[in-house]
Scaffold this active site. Structure first.
Site, PDB file in Angstrom:
ATOM      1  N   ASP A 221       8.878  28.667  26.584  1.00 52.69           N
ATOM      2  CA  ASP A 221       9.571  27.594  26.547  1.00 52.69           C
ATOM      3  C   ASP A 221      10.685  27.681  26.815  1.00 52.69           C
ATOM      4  OD1 ASP A 221       8.201  27.054  24.028  1.00 52.69           O
ATOM      5  OD2 ASP A 221       9.059  28.733  23.206  1.00 52.69           O
ATOM      6  N   GLN A 222      10.398  27.229  28.313  1.00 49.52           N
ATOM      7  CA  GLN A 222      11.606  26.983  29.217  1.00 49.52           C
ATOM      8  C   GLN A 222      10.643  26.137  30.317  1.00 49.52           C
ATOM      9  OE1 GLN A 222      14.826  29.108  28.766  1.00 49.52           O
ATOM     10  NE2 GLN A 222      13.522  29.686  27.353  1.00 49.52           N
TER      11      GLN A 222
END
Length: 292
Positions: free
Chosen positions: A236-237
């Site tokens: 999720d980066q």
């Protein structure tokens, strides 16, 4: 799916990323003019006019193009690209990218994509939908799309990913995670750099883990959101493509939040996918320039 030809079928797109300096726009448009094309859309952005990066997207029409695609590519690189130290890419709207979809049990994001594809709003081909559950087979096959069930758990993760890679090899140009509730391995992701798009149920980072809408309700949030981003090995980066929010209040119960959140997820993911397949995104480090 309708196959009626439209003006979009004659459209080409040029994306450019290079050091900023005078003369870039003039050089590009002059080159295209001399090859008989008409520029119909141009957008640009400079990260810093003094020593920064320059980003540009053009659309141009090709009915009167005086050379082949291969010759145009070679000539642009020789005449313009090398001169300005460009990273550049030309694509053609008539060449529809192949979009494979990974999904688990939640169907809202998947159905939005398939509905828009069926209506011709997403100019892609959909070769396959892969799921770790069998539940959505009938719904997917009603669209005339192939459905593959690939169960996966901690013990079978490597074998399942190998099977998915086999199903996708030579069949897909972009992968969309339409609420696929398994974490892809770094090895899997590495084979699809900047070609996996995920939808996340909040602004990132926020409310990680199970049942984010209950967490949001417990915290008394006043905004809920959704984020579409490219997938990287860091969970999720990856670079964010699109986000949106809805205002909520103490009157909203958990089911209300879920309904609002799912609607946001559908819309945000569909926009992100459309911008990707229309070559409206340039990734610069962990940021995106989106010419929407």
């Amino acid at each position: 799916m309708s196959s009626v030809s439209t003006q979009a079928d004659t459209t080409a797109r040029l994306l450019i990323d290079c050091p900023d300096r005078p003369g870039i726009v003039s050089a590009v448009t002059t080159f295209l003019y001399h090859h008989g094309v008409n520029v119909t859309e141009l957008d640009q952005h400079s990260s810093d006019p003094e020593g920064g990066r320059f980003f540009m997207r053009l659309e141009f029409q090709t009915p009167n193009l005086d050379v082949s695609r291969a010759t145009l590519q070679q000539a642009f690189g020789d005449v313009v690209g090398r001169r300005f130290d460009m990273q550049w890419h030309i694509s053609y709207a008539a060449d529809r990218p192949r979009m494979a979809i990974l999904v688990s049990k939640h169907d809202h994001a998947l159905m939005e994509l398939l509905w828009r594809w069926q209506r011709g709003e997403l100019r892609v081909e959909v070769p396959v939908v892969i799921s770790n559950h069998p539940d959505l087979r009938e719904a997917v096959e009603r669209f005339g799309v192939r459905f593959e069930h690939v169960p996966i758990d901690a013990a079978t993760h490597a074998d399942a990913e190998a099977r998915m890679q086999g199903l996708l090899h030579g069949q897909a140009d972009v992968l969309v995670l339409a609420r696929y509730m398994r974490i892809l391995s770094a090895d899997f992701v590495a084979r699809w750099p900047r070609r996996i798009i995920n939808i996340h149920h909040s602004f990132l980072p926020a409310f990680a883990g199970a049942d984010p809408y209950r967490q949001a309700s417990d915290r008394g949030v006043k905004l809920i959101g959704a984020t579409a981003h490219y997938v990287t090995a860091d969970l999720d980066q990856g670079p964010i493509i699109e986000q949106d929010t809805a205002r909520v209040s103490h009157r909203h119960e958990v089911p209300d939040l879920r309904d609002l959140g799912r609607d946001l997820e559908r819309q945000v993911l569909a926009r992100a996918v459309r911008w990707h397949v229309e070559d409206r995104i340039i990734v610069n480090g962990n940021k995106t320039i989106v010419f929407a």
